[in-house]
Design a protein around this motif. Sequence first.
Motif, PDB file in Angstrom:
ATOM      1  N   ALA A 106       6.555  -6.289   8.416  1.00 56.76           N
ATOM      2  CA  ALA A 106       6.362  -5.747   7.071  1.00 56.76           C
ATOM      3  C   ALA A 106       5.733  -4.361   7.166  1.00 56.76           C
ATOM      4  CB  ALA A 106       5.444  -6.667   6.267  1.00 56.76           C
ATOM      5  N   ILE A 107       5.963  -3.544   6.142  1.00 54.25           N
ATOM      6  CA  ILE A 107       5.306  -2.228   6.103  1.00 54.25           C
ATOM      7  C   ILE A 107       3.831  -2.445   5.764  1.00 54.25           C
ATOM      8  CG2 ILE A 107       5.154  -0.062   4.835  1.00 54.25           C
ATOM      9  CD1 ILE A 107       8.211  -0.129   4.568  1.00 54.25           C
TER      10      ILE A 107
ATOM     11  N   TRP B  25       0.811  -1.216   0.000  1.00 52.39           N
ATOM     12  CA  TRP B  25       0.000   0.000   0.000  1.00 52.39           C
ATOM     13  C   TRP B  25       0.845   1.266   0.000  1.00 52.39           C
ATOM     14  CZ3 TRP B  25      -4.838  -0.331  -1.195  1.00 52.39           C
ATOM     15  CH2 TRP B  25      -5.647  -1.392  -0.753  1.00 52.39           C
TER      16      TRP B  25
ATOM     17  N   GLU C 257       4.812   6.056  -5.430  1.00 55.76           N
ATOM     18  CA  GLU C 257       6.204   5.948  -4.965  1.00 55.76           C
ATOM     19  C   GLU C 257       6.240   5.330  -3.555  1.00 55.76           C
ATOM     20  OE1 GLU C 257       8.045   9.685  -4.154  1.00 55.76           O
ATOM     21  OE2 GLU C 257       9.987   8.788  -3.677  1.00 55.76           O
ATOM     22  N   ILE C 258       5.308   5.761  -2.730  1.00 58.81           N
ATOM     23  CA  ILE C 258       5.256   5.237  -1.361  1.00 58.81           C
ATOM     24  C   ILE C 258       4.918   3.747  -1.374  1.00 58.81           C
ATOM     25  CG2 ILE C 258       3.926   5.373   0.791  1.00 58.81           C
ATOM     26  CD1 ILE C 258       3.801   8.412   0.357  1.00 58.81           C
TER      27      ILE C 258
ATOM     28  N   SER D 289       7.932   1.839  -2.196  1.00 62.94           N
ATOM     29  CA  SER D 289       8.839   1.778  -1.037  1.00 62.94           C
ATOM     30  C   SER D 289       8.351   0.745  -0.032  1.00 62.94           C
ATOM     31  CB  SER D 289       8.922   3.140  -0.346  1.00 62.94           C
ATOM     32  OG  SER D 289       9.403   4.108  -1.223  1.00 62.94           O
ATOM     33  N   SER D 290       7.025   0.723   0.193  1.00 59.42           N
ATOM     34  CA  SER D 290       6.455  -0.249   1.139  1.00 59.42           C
ATOM     35  C   SER D 290       6.781  -1.672   0.704  1.00 59.42           C
ATOM     36  CB  SER D 290       4.930  -0.102   1.213  1.00 59.42           C
ATOM     37  OG  SER D 290       4.568   1.193   1.583  1.00 59.42           O
TER      38      SER D 290
ATOM     39  N   ARG E  50       9.267  -2.904  -0.473  1.00 63.44           N
ATOM     40  CA  ARG E  50      10.609  -3.381  -0.123  1.00 63.44           C
ATOM     41  C   ARG E  50      10.613  -4.169   1.173  1.00 63.44           C
ATOM     42  NH1 ARG E  50      14.224   1.435   0.441  1.00 63.44           N
ATOM     43  NH2 ARG E  50      15.360  -0.162   1.556  1.00 63.44           N
ATOM     44  N   VAL E  51       9.658  -3.873   2.072  1.00 65.49           N
ATOM     45  CA  VAL E  51       9.625  -4.575   3.364  1.00 65.49           C
ATOM     46  C   VAL E  51       8.250  -5.228   3.502  1.00 65.49           C
ATOM     47  CG1 VAL E  51      10.044  -4.363   5.847  1.00 65.49           C
ATOM     48  CG2 VAL E  51      11.110  -2.731   4.276  1.00 65.49           C
ATOM     49  N   LYS E  52       8.114  -6.411   2.912  1.00 66.60           N
ATOM     50  CA  LYS E  52       6.823  -7.107   3.022  1.00 66.60           C
ATOM     51  C   LYS E  52       7.070  -8.593   3.255  1.00 66.60           C
ATOM     52  CE  LYS E  52       6.254  -7.807  -1.961  1.00 66.60           C
ATOM     53  NZ  LYS E  52       5.512  -7.528  -3.170  1.00 66.60           N
TER      54      LYS E  52
ATOM     55  N   ARG F  64       2.956  10.370  -5.852  1.00 66.83           N
ATOM     56  CA  ARG F  64       3.580  10.192  -4.535  1.00 66.83           C
ATOM     57  C   ARG F  64       3.050   8.922  -3.865  1.00 66.83           C
ATOM     58  NH1 ARG F  64       2.711  15.374  -1.666  1.00 66.83           N
ATOM     59  NH2 ARG F  64       4.351  16.103  -3.036  1.00 66.83           N
TER      60      ARG F  64
ATOM     61  N   PHE G 206      -0.206   5.680   0.292  1.00 63.59           N
ATOM     62  CA  PHE G 206      -1.303   6.644   0.460  1.00 63.59           C
ATOM     63  C   PHE G 206      -0.711   8.044   0.504  1.00 63.59           C
ATOM     64  CE2 PHE G 206      -3.942   9.399   3.107  1.00 63.59           C
ATOM     65  CZ  PHE G 206      -5.213   9.208   2.569  1.00 63.59           C
ATOM     66  N   ALA G 207      -1.312   8.948  -0.244  1.00 62.25           N
ATOM     67  CA  ALA G 207      -0.906  10.356  -0.173  1.00 62.25           C
ATOM     68  C   ALA G 207      -2.152  11.220  -0.261  1.00 62.25           C
ATOM     69  CB  ALA G 207       0.075  10.687  -1.295  1.00 62.25           C
ATOM     70  N   ALA G 208      -2.098  12.369   0.396  1.00 62.42           N
ATOM     71  CA  ALA G 208      -3.266  13.239   0.454  1.00 62.42           C
ATOM     72  C   ALA G 208      -2.862  14.674   0.175  1.00 62.42           C
ATOM     73  CB  ALA G 208      -3.907  13.144   1.840  1.00 62.42           C
TER      74      ALA G 208
ATOM     75  N   ILE H 156      -5.851   7.454   5.975  1.00 67.31           N
ATOM     76  CA  ILE H 156      -6.080   6.182   5.298  1.00 67.31           C
ATOM     77  C   ILE H 156      -7.242   5.450   5.987  1.00 67.31           C
ATOM     78  CG2 ILE H 156      -4.504   4.797   6.722  1.00 67.31           C
ATOM     79  CD1 ILE H 156      -3.376   3.698   4.056  1.00 67.31           C
TER      80      ILE H 156
ATOM     81  N   PRO I  41      10.268   8.374   1.505  1.00 67.23           N
ATOM     82  CA  PRO I  41       9.777   7.024   1.823  1.00 67.23           C
ATOM     83  C   PRO I  41      10.873   5.954   1.729  1.00 67.23           C
ATOM     84  CG  PRO I  41       8.862   7.809  -0.271  1.00 67.23           C
ATOM     85  CD  PRO I  41       9.556   8.965   0.365  1.00 67.23           C
ATOM     86  N   GLN I  42      11.847   6.167   0.836  1.00 66.58           N
ATOM     87  CA  GLN I  42      12.927   5.169   0.712  1.00 66.58           C
ATOM     88  C   GLN I  42      13.764   5.118   1.985  1.00 66.58           C
ATOM     89  OE1 GLN I  42      13.288   3.030  -1.648  1.00 66.58           O
ATOM     90  NE2 GLN I  42      11.868   3.827  -3.169  1.00 66.58           N
TER      91      GLN I  42
ATOM     92  N   ASN J  14       1.658   3.375   4.697  1.00 71.11           N
ATOM     93  CA  ASN J  14       2.721   4.299   4.349  1.00 71.11           C
ATOM     94  C   ASN J  14       2.034   5.519   3.785  1.00 71.11           C
ATOM     95  OD1 ASN J  14       5.318   5.149   4.009  1.00 71.11           O
ATOM     96  ND2 ASN J  14       5.971   3.354   2.843  1.00 71.11           N
ATOM     97  N   VAL J  15       2.059   6.618   4.525  1.00 73.37           N
ATOM     98  CA  VAL J  15       1.209   7.750   4.159  1.00 73.37           C
ATOM     99  C   VAL J  15       2.002   9.047   4.130  1.00 73.37           C
ATOM    100  CG1 VAL J  15      -0.822   6.644   5.162  1.00 73.37           C
ATOM    101  CG2 VAL J  15       0.514   8.205   6.558  1.00 73.37           C
ATOM    102  N   ALA J  16       1.507  10.000   3.353  1.00 71.74           N
ATOM    103  CA  ALA J  16       2.109  11.330   3.310  1.00 71.74           C
ATOM    104  C   ALA J  16       1.023  12.348   3.031  1.00 71.74           C
ATOM    105  CB  ALA J  16       3.170  11.394   2.221  1.00 71.74           C
TER     106      ALA J  16
END
Lengths: 487, 462
Positions: free
Chosen positions: B41-42, A60, A82-83, A86-87, A89-91, A79, A62-64, A357, B124-125, B45-47
């Motif tokens: 695990a992630i 997932w 992209e997030i 990135s997420s 990568r760690v799942k 965005r 999420f951007a707002a 979210i 985020p990276q 992930n929010v912004a």
Amino acid sequence: MKQIAGWALDVCHANGVQYAEIRIVDDRQRALSTKNGKVGYVSDSESLGAGIRVLANGAWGFAATEDLTREGVEITAGRALEIARSSARVKQEDVRLAPEKAYVDEWASPCRIDPFSTSVEENIHLLLKIDAELRIVQGITLAETNLNFRRYEQWFYNTDGSDIHQTKTTVGAGYAAYAFSGSEIMKRSYPNSFGGQWQDKGYELIEELKLVENARRIAEEAVALHKADQCPAGNFDIILDSSQLGLQIHESIGHPIELDRVLGMEANFAGMSFLTIDKLRKLKYGSEIVNVVADATEAHGPGLGTFKYDDEGVPAQCTPVINNGLFTGYLSSRETAHTIGLDRSGGTMRADGWNRIPMIRMTNISILPGAKPLTLDQLIASTDYGIFFQTNRSWSIDDKRYNFQFGTEIGWEIKAGKLGRMLKNPSYSGITTEFWNSMDAICSRDEWTLWGTPNCGKGQPQQVMGTGHGASPARFKRVKVGTAYKA
Amino acid sequence: MLTKDKAQSIFARVLKFSSADETELLISGGRSALTRFANNAITQNVAEENYTLSVRVNVNGRTARATTNKFDDESIRRVVEAATNLAKVQAPDPDLLPMADASAFDGKGPAPARNFFETSTMGPQERADAVEKIVQVAHKQKLTTAGIYSTSESVDAILNSSGLVAYYTQTSAECSITMLAPDSSGWQKANSPDARNFDPVQLAEIAAQKAKASAGPQDLAPGKYTVILEPAAVLDLLGFIFWDWGGQAILDERSFLNNRVGTKLFGENISISDDVYHPLQSGAPFDGEGVRRQRVLLVEKGVVSNLVYARGTAEKVRKSEFADKVGPVRATGHGFPIPNEIGEMPMNIVLYSGVAGKSRTVDEMIGGTDEGILVTRLWYIREVDPYEKILTGMTRDGTFLVKDGQIRGGIRNFRFNQSMVALLNNVLEMGEPVRASGEESFDMVVPAMKIRDFNFTEVTKF
């Protein structure tokens, strides 16, 4: 709005996401309060923005943004993407979404009198009238009133093709009277503590609550508490009024059945749950007369957890949570449904604004009233000795939802079927399943109220959500009373 | 990021639409991002980027506020009009003061620099990198981890028609980590304006060590015990007393300090200040009206010495029956944005470590304890009694038995019902104050504490 959504979803389609959704929210609120004869707070607020949630590479993002120009929305969608990457990568495993149809629909919560059509003068006049009634009682040192309106309008679009427009109107009101004397501060509130009663209704709620009519009694009780005896400590039968039972449901049933909590997703903050998946359809949560539902449908009533679709586009449902004492269901989402063998979400994903979210939240978690006619007076009359607890004052429960302690503003001793002396500082405590298994009577539909809890906190960043809890007064056997005040 | 120049140009547009006697603009918001993880695990992930424009007007002795997050001319015109209309329908407030002028925050005082490029530019990276390392610690220890890593850059600005311009920007980074074992858990959290001030891996390793050391928790009967509270547990408890520390709480007679200011309410070893300028503190150096925050000594050697005041509250208290009962009365720069019901409160707490030169590390406190409980973290704290300040809550994520100067394993979590007045009379030892972060209260600079007769009333099932 559809055009704005299109900008976001086009970016997502172009980048080959597995799923994406956009929620555009226009949120308007009015808050008024008075304190000791003066206007305390008068404010209007509005907030408009969009939140974009993207599932890409099995994870997932999420951007707002508040910037609803084409450029702002497209940047935000990028965005979120992209997030998500990135997420990923760690799942541990890819997110799996339960299938759901696409819906094109429009819905508004029933509202007879638009609260924003009432004048601020009228609102303030009402609050000052209540304030005067409270302070006419000698011994009242602080009187506070509040009135709150909200209109929450949301446009939801997703890559499955859903196009859902929902509008919720919420009204809340209440007041509190404080009496400070010697070394004690006593307080009484109406219709409930911590902001009063809240429902998804129009201004007609205010007319139903009989706020002015109850003010003097409430103030007199606050003063009288100074002369009341301390609530005794021991194991007693207790009766909870419907508002306190509503909060008891919230803390010791509503939170434990959140499936994200059960699965460890809230382990760092809100905590986990004793209600592990192996207990589904096996645990005797309560006695035979305990029947609890998670019901978000309009048919359940104007609760703060009523909607037509949740915030990932799943229709509102009624899930049996406890059936004749047996634990039967969790609050679930499209992501978590498969963990309990469901092929569809229970429809409980909610976000508290455009910039948050959606997460699994309580809807209306209500105990069903007793089938046989039973009034509160009759319930008291059938109790030899006990304590009647009214209006919450404090609440606390451990992070797996076993051990709880509640205090109420006022208590009454029941002796030989009659309400006797007033008691100050009543509190009770217990272990969740032991407590619900000790319930031996619950009043019928006439005593049932759908309470609103406007301030349920969960998540990081924290979200504040409104939840509904229907309850009628109920009796519990041999409960531990008075531990909070034992020196 | 919304700059000071941009804030001033927005305010010029606000003024253009205002016919009020006085007009104030409060801008708050910024950029924030948060990476949340669970089950190694992630998971979220929010912004976001968001600013609110909040306009207050004074009209013929009346005041009101309206807020929007829209910046176009039409929205600004509407928000000014809404505030004006809300103000006009009220009765005049004889206690309403004119807005603070430029001298309230003239830029001559200290200006703590708390905006760090390395924190504001973290993406985020980089957050995923940090989470990956935390998860590696969990894997290595055969544990499951959950938590957050967040960063933000925020703006607070207050401008008014009396010439006041107050602007502050800062960054913040936060990392909170839970490590879960089959029947135990451990936790650590850090927060700082500068992400370089803490090491997520070190936090993860301490949390993991606590999870492992508390495995197989023993049953201990509830009762009164000597406790060693780590700083996060101290701040989560103490946060509940400071809501009562303003002049408005005294006027409302809802404060546990009514009839107690000037008395020796706590032990001789307790001294507390509110000090936004302390090097470990954070936050803007002005309050909700734009008035410069002052350092205030709240407790001196156990004596409640000073309260904090917004401008209007100070005036009201001076004219009240409480004027000569509450010590020095002056505006201290602790007010919330007007209108509000609370008035003011101190939120930059620094608790000094008792007698100079006698601070103890947590290990030293453990070493000097015959029997006691070490508490990592508290949870779901609520007020049971407002005047004795009895609080209830639970221990969580690392509660240990201490015996004969050593940790003797984990114990099942306790519920407590404890008066804060009594607690601050029972502090036996303290550590050096550190910047601590919990979940039940705002961040503070507080030490670990060893306290006698802490009242545990029940035990839960884990």
